[in-house]
Design a protein around this motif. Structure first.
Motif, short mmCIF file in Angstrom:
data_model
loop_
_atom_site.label_atom_id
_atom_site.label_comp_id
_atom_site.label_asym_id
_atom_site.label_seq_id
_atom_site.Cartn_x
_atom_site.Cartn_y
_atom_site.Cartn_z
N PHE A 118 0.83 -1.20 0.00
CA PHE A 118 0.00 0.00 0.00
C PHE A 118 0.87 1.26 0.00
O PHE A 118 0.60 2.21 -0.73
CB PHE A 118 -0.92 0.01 1.23
CG PHE A 118 -2.09 -0.93 1.14
CD1 PHE A 118 -2.44 -1.56 -0.04
CD2 PHE A 118 -2.85 -1.20 2.26
CE1 PHE A 118 -3.51 -2.43 -0.12
CE2 PHE A 118 -3.93 -2.06 2.22
CZ PHE A 118 -4.26 -2.68 1.03
N PHE A 119 1.89 1.26 0.84
CA PHE A 119 2.76 2.44 0.94
C PHE A 119 3.45 2.72 -0.39
O PHE A 119 3.51 3.87 -0.85
CB PHE A 119 3.80 2.21 2.04
CG PHE A 119 4.76 3.35 2.20
CD1 PHE A 119 4.38 4.52 2.85
CD2 PHE A 119 6.05 3.26 1.70
CE1 PHE A 119 5.27 5.58 2.98
CE2 PHE A 119 6.95 4.31 1.82
CZ PHE A 119 6.56 5.47 2.48
N ASP A 122 0.90 4.05 -3.09
CA ASP A 122 0.07 5.20 -2.69
C ASP A 122 -1.38 4.82 -2.44
O ASP A 122 -2.31 5.59 -2.73
CB ASP A 122 0.13 6.31 -3.76
CG ASP A 122 1.52 6.93 -3.87
OD1 ASP A 122 2.17 7.09 -2.83
OD2 ASP A 122 1.94 7.23 -5.00
N VAL A 123 -1.58 3.63 -1.88
CA VAL A 123 -2.91 3.20 -1.46
C VAL A 123 -3.04 3.48 0.03
O VAL A 123 -2.21 3.01 0.82
CB VAL A 123 -3.13 1.70 -1.74
CG1 VAL A 123 -4.46 1.23 -1.15
CG2 VAL A 123 -3.08 1.42 -3.23
N PRO A 124 -4.01 4.27 0.46
CA PRO A 124 -4.13 4.58 1.89
C PRO A 124 -4.35 3.33 2.74
O PRO A 124 -5.00 2.38 2.30
CB PRO A 124 -5.36 5.50 1.95
CG PRO A 124 -5.53 6.03 0.56
CD PRO A 124 -5.05 4.94 -0.35
N ASN A 125 -3.82 3.35 3.95
CA ASN A 125 -4.05 2.26 4.89
C ASN A 125 -5.08 2.66 5.94
O ASN A 125 -5.18 2.03 6.98
CB ASN A 125 -2.73 1.84 5.56
CG ASN A 125 -2.83 0.47 6.22
OD1 ASN A 125 -3.62 -0.38 5.81
ND2 ASN A 125 -2.05 0.25 7.27
N HIS A 126 -5.83 3.70 5.65
CA HIS A 126 -6.89 4.17 6.55
C HIS A 126 -8.18 4.34 5.73
O HIS A 126 -8.16 4.93 4.65
CB HIS A 126 -6.51 5.49 7.21
CG HIS A 126 -5.25 5.40 8.01
ND1 HIS A 126 -5.20 4.81 9.26
CD2 HIS A 126 -3.97 5.79 7.73
CE1 HIS A 126 -3.95 4.85 9.72
NE2 HIS A 126 -3.21 5.44 8.81
N PHE A 127 -9.28 3.83 6.26
CA PHE A 127 -10.53 3.84 5.52
C PHE A 127 -10.96 5.25 5.14
O PHE A 127 -11.43 5.50 4.03
CB PHE A 127 -11.64 3.16 6.33
CG PHE A 127 -11.53 1.66 6.36
CD1 PHE A 127 -12.03 0.90 5.32
CD2 PHE A 127 -10.93 1.01 7.43
CE1 PHE A 127 -11.94 -0.49 5.34
CE2 PHE A 127 -10.83 -0.38 7.46
CZ PHE A 127 -11.33 -1.13 6.42
N ARG A 128 -10.82 6.19 6.07
CA ARG A 128 -11.31 7.54 5.80
C ARG A 128 -10.47 8.27 4.75
O ARG A 128 -10.91 9.30 4.23
CB ARG A 128 -11.36 8.34 7.10
CG ARG A 128 -12.48 7.88 8.04
CD ARG A 128 -12.63 8.81 9.23
NE ARG A 128 -11.56 8.67 10.19
CZ ARG A 128 -11.57 7.84 11.22
NH1 ARG A 128 -12.62 7.06 11.41
NH2 ARG A 128 -10.55 7.79 12.06
N SER A 129 -9.29 7.74 4.43
CA SER A 129 -8.44 8.37 3.41
C SER A 129 -8.64 7.75 2.03
O SER A 129 -8.07 8.24 1.05
CB SER A 129 -6.96 8.23 3.81
OG SER A 129 -6.71 8.87 5.05
#
Length: 354
Positions: free
Chosen positions: A149-150, A153-160
């Motif tokens: 993910f890092f 550039d895939v967020p590791n937080h749902f709200r992002s």
């Protein structure tokens, strides 16, 4: 004209199921007007489908995933056997300690008097409670997912997440379903939620999140289509490789060709039993909402592809290419099976597939 709201539901099925989903989605993207695997309004990922749904919701290209798994030298997602088959050493240490205690207590109890059959069964129960919570842990896979993910550039937080993502799992001590990513359940890291939805017993230990333990979302519903329908989408596209395997001819095993799944041993018999149950649950639930749902699933003669080990580059490539080709060939019948849902989703064959 308003853009149709499409929900994409990806089910479980282990590594072969994940490969099926990636190839089928690549074929859909190439063969359908109006469909982009990263352009859906909502993603629901269950089991092996959870990390794929998360990657797509974060903007990762399904075509890039497809090419990566075709080429064993591609390090786009460097998955190794150890990421999925890492022994849960903490559980095995607990098992050894607990079992040794059971031996000492049981031996003292039995030596104090002439043991009856009931006494022996009582001591056996002590050993039953000493068994590990799971054989393997998904910690290594979770770390791999975090790193992937890092890098992408895939967020590791749902709200992002740029697109809504929902990952169902079941809470071990209550049996209740929790949909990670939904309002009120969006604090867990995405990679951790994916691991929780993949923790299918007895192979994987439950995953701990905020003091609670979670099992795979596949132990209950298969696709959790109700999660998508609750968010008022126009249509739901389900890619479901978790279907009953139907063998014809020789069955590949590690000791030569067999004539039945029985020849592949206990694990594969358990796998087939799980698939039979999943197929029945899926058919019962989809029947009530079929007008809003488009289903992409293997035909009976395709399921034998799942019997080959995906750790083999040759077998993996064969599975990916066969699924891509057959999905493209069946696009017209796939849309024809759910015409109302296809119209609502704005999906149509590209000219070269018509």
């Amino acid at each position: 004209m308003t853009t149709p709201r499409i929900a994409l539901c990806l089910t479980g099925g282990g590594l072969t199921g994940a490969l099926y989903q990636i190839s089928a989605l690549a074929a859909l993207e190439d063969g359908l007007e109006g469909f982009s695997a990263t352009g859906c309004s909502l993603y629901v990922g269950v089991g092996a489908g959870a990390p794929i749904a998360a990657a797509l919701a974060g903007g990762a290209s399904v075509q890039r995933m497809y090419r990566a798994f075709l080429d064993p030298a591609d390090d786009y997602f460097p998955l190794q056997r150890g990421h999925l088959l890492k022994m849960d050493l903490d559980e095995w240490r607990r098992t050894i300690t607990s079992a040794w205690s059971a031996v000492r207590v049981g031996a003292s109890s039995l030596m104090a008097r002439a043991p009856s059959p009931g006494d022996l069964l009582e001591q056996l129960d002590r050993f039953n409670d000493s068994l590990p919570a799971g054989v393997f842990t998904l910690d290594a896979f979770e770390h791999l997912l975090e790193e992937a993910f890092f890098r992408r550039d895939v967020p590791n937080h749902f709200r992002s997440m740029p697109r809504a993502l929902r990952i169902p799992a079941y809470e071990l001590d209550t049996g209740e379903r929790v949909v990670f990513g939904a309002p009120g359940a969006d604090d867990a890291p995405v990679a951790r939620a994916c691991a929780a939805s993949m923790a299918f017993p007895p192979f994987y230990s439950p995953v701990r999140i905020a003091g609670r333990h979670y099992l795979s979302g596949s132990v209950g519903a298969v696709a959790h289509v109700d999660v998508a329908l609750a968010e008022e989408v126009d249509a739901v596209l389900v890619v479901n490789p978790l279907v009953t395997i139907r063998t014809s001819g020789a069955v590949p095993t590690g000791h030569g060709a067999g004539g039945s799944l029985r020849d592949k041993g206990l694990i594969w018999i358990h796998e087939q039993a799980s698939r039979i149950a999943a197929t029945r649950r899926f058919e019962e639930r989809i029947g009530a909402v079929t007008q809003k749902v488009i289903v992409v699933a293997p035909e009976p003669d395709e399921t034998s592809l799942f019997l080959h080990h995906p750790g083999s580059a040759r077998s993996r490539r064969g599975l990916l290419e066969a699924v891509y080709r057959r999905t493209r060939e069946r696009l017209a019948s796939t849309l024809g099976a759910s015409p109302r849902a296809a119209r609502a989703a704005g999906l149509a064959l590209r000219e070269d597939d018509g």
